[in-house]
Design a protein around this motif. Structure first.
Motif, PDB file in Angstrom:
ATOM      1  N   LEU A   7       1.634  -0.496  30.399  1.00 43.42           N
ATOM      2  CA  LEU A   7       2.951   0.117  30.574  1.00 43.42           C
ATOM      3  C   LEU A   7       3.981  -0.982  30.737  1.00 43.42           C
ATOM      4  O   LEU A   7       3.798  -1.889  31.544  1.00 43.42           O
ATOM      5  N   TYR A   8       5.065  -0.877  30.006  1.00 47.39           N
ATOM      6  CA  TYR A   8       6.115  -1.875  30.146  1.00 47.39           C
ATOM      7  C   TYR A   8       6.849  -1.665  31.472  1.00 47.39           C
ATOM      8  O   TYR A   8       7.223  -0.541  31.808  1.00 47.39           O
ATOM      9  N   PRO A   9       7.057  -2.724  32.241  1.00 49.04           N
ATOM     10  CA  PRO A   9       7.785  -2.597  33.520  1.00 49.04           C
ATOM     11  C   PRO A   9       9.302  -2.600  33.289  1.00 49.04           C
ATOM     12  O   PRO A   9       9.947  -3.632  33.358  1.00 49.04           O
ATOM     13  N   TYR A  10       9.859  -1.419  33.007  1.00 47.80           N
ATOM     14  CA  TYR A  10      11.281  -1.319  32.658  1.00 47.80           C
ATOM     15  C   TYR A  10      12.218  -1.781  33.759  1.00 47.80           C
ATOM     16  O   TYR A  10      13.324  -2.224  33.506  1.00 47.80           O
ATOM     17  N   ASN A  11      11.765  -1.651  35.010  1.00 48.58           N
ATOM     18  CA  ASN A  11      12.592  -2.099  36.134  1.00 48.58           C
ATOM     19  C   ASN A  11      11.672  -2.501  37.276  1.00 48.58           C
ATOM     20  O   ASN A  11      10.454  -2.428  37.156  1.00 48.58           O
ATOM     21  N   THR A  12      12.249  -2.890  38.387  1.00 50.29           N
ATOM     22  CA  THR A  12      11.440  -3.412  39.501  1.00 50.29           C
ATOM     23  C   THR A  12      10.553  -2.344  40.139  1.00 50.29           C
ATOM     24  O   THR A  12       9.607  -2.688  40.839  1.00 50.29           O
ATOM     25  N   SER A  13      10.824  -1.076  39.895  1.00 49.23           N
ATOM     26  CA  SER A  13       9.986  -0.044  40.505  1.00 49.23           C
ATOM     27  C   SER A  13       8.971   0.561  39.538  1.00 49.23           C
ATOM     28  O   SER A  13       8.186   1.410  39.929  1.00 49.23           O
ATOM     29  N   SER A  14       8.953   0.119  38.286  1.00 43.42           N
ATOM     30  CA  SER A  14       8.048   0.711  37.287  1.00 43.42           C
ATOM     31  C   SER A  14       6.581   0.669  37.707  1.00 43.42           C
ATOM     32  O   SER A  14       5.848   1.616  37.483  1.00 43.42           O
ATOM     33  N   TRP A  15       6.159  -0.427  38.279  1.00 45.67           N
ATOM     34  CA  TRP A  15       4.763  -0.564  38.681  1.00 45.67           C
ATOM     35  C   TRP A  15       4.573  -0.421  40.189  1.00 45.67           C
ATOM     36  O   TRP A  15       3.456  -0.486  40.680  1.00 45.67           O
ATOM     37  N   SER A  16       5.638  -0.213  40.936  1.00 48.81           N
ATOM     38  CA  SER A  16       5.538  -0.227  42.403  1.00 48.81           C
ATOM     39  C   SER A  16       4.661   0.893  42.948  1.00 48.81           C
ATOM     40  O   SER A  16       3.912   0.681  43.904  1.00 48.81           O
ATOM     41  N   ALA A  17       4.713   2.089  42.366  1.00 42.04           N
ATOM     42  CA  ALA A  17       3.867   3.184  42.858  1.00 42.04           C
ATOM     43  C   ALA A  17       2.390   2.843  42.677  1.00 42.04           C
ATOM     44  O   ALA A  17       1.575   3.093  43.564  1.00 42.04           O
ATOM     45  N   TYR A  43       6.413 -17.489  27.725  1.00 41.57           N
ATOM     46  CA  TYR A  43       6.497 -16.744  28.976  1.00 41.57           C
ATOM     47  C   TYR A  43       6.956 -15.318  28.731  1.00 41.57           C
ATOM     48  O   TYR A  43       7.771 -15.062  27.837  1.00 41.57           O
ATOM     49  N   PRO A  44       6.450 -14.366  29.520  1.00 45.52           N
ATOM     50  CA  PRO A  44       6.898 -12.979  29.362  1.00 45.52           C
ATOM     51  C   PRO A  44       8.349 -12.832  29.828  1.00 45.52           C
ATOM     52  O   PRO A  44       8.874 -13.687  30.543  1.00 45.52           O
ATOM     53  N   ASP A  45       8.966 -11.720  29.449  1.00 50.20           N
ATOM     54  CA  ASP A  45      10.358 -11.503  29.845  1.00 50.20           C
ATOM     55  C   ASP A  45      10.469 -11.268  31.349  1.00 50.20           C
ATOM     56  O   ASP A  45       9.466 -11.137  32.055  1.00 50.20           O
ATOM     57  N   VAL A  46      11.682 -11.215  31.849  1.00 54.28           N
ATOM     58  CA  VAL A  46      11.930 -11.150  33.287  1.00 54.28           C
ATOM     59  C   VAL A  46      11.327  -9.900  33.931  1.00 54.28           C
ATOM     60  O   VAL A  46      10.880  -9.946  35.082  1.00 54.28           O
ATOM     61  N   ASN A  47      11.288  -8.784  33.217  1.00 54.44           N
ATOM     62  CA  ASN A  47      10.681  -7.578  33.786  1.00 54.44           C
ATOM     63  C   ASN A  47       9.188  -7.776  34.021  1.00 54.44           C
ATOM     64  O   ASN A  47       8.655  -7.391  35.063  1.00 54.44           O
ATOM     65  N   TYR A  48       8.512  -8.381  33.056  1.00 51.40           N
ATOM     66  CA  TYR A  48       7.099  -8.695  33.258  1.00 51.40           C
ATOM     67  C   TYR A  48       6.924  -9.750  34.346  1.00 51.40           C
ATOM     68  O   TYR A  48       5.992  -9.676  35.147  1.00 51.40           O
ATOM     69  N   GLN A  49       7.787 -10.732  34.389  1.00 50.15           N
ATOM     70  CA  GLN A  49       7.689 -11.755  35.428  1.00 50.15           C
ATOM     71  C   GLN A  49       7.734 -11.118  36.811  1.00 50.15           C
ATOM     72  O   GLN A  49       6.900 -11.429  37.674  1.00 50.15           O
ATOM     73  N   ASN A  50       8.685 -10.235  37.027  1.00 51.57           N
ATOM     74  CA  ASN A  50       8.807  -9.565  38.327  1.00 51.57           C
ATOM     75  C   ASN A  50       7.594  -8.696  38.629  1.00 51.57           C
ATOM     76  O   ASN A  50       7.079  -8.699  39.753  1.00 51.57           O
ATOM     77  N   ALA A  51       7.129  -7.951  37.640  1.00 50.20           N
ATOM     78  CA  ALA A  51       6.009  -7.043  37.855  1.00 50.20           C
ATOM     79  C   ALA A  51       4.699  -7.799  38.098  1.00 50.20           C
ATOM     80  O   ALA A  51       3.933  -7.448  39.009  1.00 50.20           O
ATOM     81  N   ILE A  52       4.438  -8.816  37.286  1.00 48.59           N
ATOM     82  CA  ILE A  52       3.192  -9.578  37.459  1.00 48.59           C
ATOM     83  C   ILE A  52       3.197 -10.327  38.780  1.00 48.59           C
ATOM     84  O   ILE A  52       2.195 -10.354  39.490  1.00 48.59           O
ATOM     85  N   SER A  53       4.331 -10.902  39.156  1.00 44.18           N
ATOM     86  CA  SER A  53       4.378 -11.598  40.450  1.00 44.18           C
ATOM     87  C   SER A  53       4.201 -10.603  41.590  1.00 44.18           C
ATOM     88  O   SER A  53       3.627 -10.946  42.632  1.00 44.18           O
ATOM     89  N   GLY A  54       4.653  -9.362  41.397  1.00 45.95           N
ATOM     90  CA  GLY A  54       4.406  -8.323  42.401  1.00 45.95           C
ATOM     91  C   GLY A  54       2.930  -8.021  42.556  1.00 45.95           C
ATOM     92  O   GLY A  54       2.433  -7.843  43.671  1.00 45.95           O
ATOM     93  N   LEU A  55       2.206  -7.970  41.457  1.00 41.41           N
ATOM     94  CA  LEU A  55       0.757  -7.759  41.520  1.00 41.41           C
ATOM     95  C   LEU A  55       0.057  -8.957  42.147  1.00 41.41           C
ATOM     96  O   LEU A  55      -0.867  -8.801  42.948  1.00 41.41           O
ATOM     97  N   VAL A  61      -6.085  -8.452  44.108  1.00 43.42           N
ATOM     98  CA  VAL A  61      -5.754  -8.164  42.709  1.00 43.42           C
ATOM     99  C   VAL A  61      -5.858  -9.438  41.874  1.00 43.42           C
ATOM    100  O   VAL A  61      -5.345 -10.487  42.255  1.00 43.42           O
ATOM    101  N   GLN A  62      -6.535  -9.323  40.746  1.00 44.98           N
ATOM    102  CA  GLN A  62      -6.525 -10.360  39.729  1.00 44.98           C
ATOM    103  C   GLN A  62      -5.856  -9.770  38.496  1.00 44.98           C
ATOM    104  O   GLN A  62      -5.994  -8.570  38.226  1.00 44.98           O
TER     105      GLN A  62
END
Length: 163
Positions: A7-17, A43-55, A61-62
């Motif tokens: 799933l593409y992380p469209y914003n900072t809450s896309s993967w938060s749930a 490097y992935p775009d900023v949305n992926y950067q934020n989401a992956i760093s959140g994981l 989590v790996q």
């Protein structure tokens, strides 16, 4: 537990749930959350950067990165180029986007000199490129594989289905 997160992380809450429900609520379970950005740059775009760093902030989590093999029809050089891009994530200074292994999709299940060589070459390259402790290798043929393939991978996914 393996979770393919396509799933593409469209914003900072896309993967938060998912992060809260899965990783934070179950700290004793180990999760492999496969990420699959389209690599047009190293490097992935900023949305992926934020989401992956959140994981990656969760110790349980790996985040293995997606590498299609197309049943060995994808050129090894192209597969290894993607792995090199993922390996560069370990040195990204803006966010913790480190890839914790490679998920080889559409990997092979029947041994031959050609198939064994193909999978051995790309899996060895991934382990070397990602460095010590970073090269968890997953093969995903979706069927039972010959035992020879287990010598090359840490995990082999032999069944895929939705819950």
């Amino acid at each position: 537990l393996f979770l393919p997160l396509h799933l593409y992380p469209y914003n900072t809450s896309s993967w938060s749930a998912m992060m809260t429900a899965v990783a934070a609520a179950n700290p004793t379970l180990r999760f492999h959350v496969e990420v699959a950005p389209k690599l047009s740059n190293v490097y992935p775009d900023v949305n992926y950067q934020n989401a992956i760093s959140g994981l990656n902030k969760y110790s349980n989590v790996q985040t293995p990165a997606y590498a299609p093999t197309s049943w060995a029809n994808r050129d090894k050089t192209a597969v290894m180029g993607g792995i090199s891009a993922y390996a560069a994530w370990n040195n990204f200074s803006t966010a913790n986007i480190a890839a914790h292994g490679i998920f080889f999709d559409d990997s092979l299940s029947l041994p031959s000199t050609t198939t064994l060589s193909y999978m051995e070459t790309i899996s060895t390259y991934a382990k070397t490129a990602l460095g010590p402790g970073g090269g968890h290798i997953t093969f995903s043929p979706g069927v039972v594989v010959d035992p020879l393939f287990y010598n090359m991978a840490d995990t082999v996914i032999v069944f895929e289905n939705s819950w």
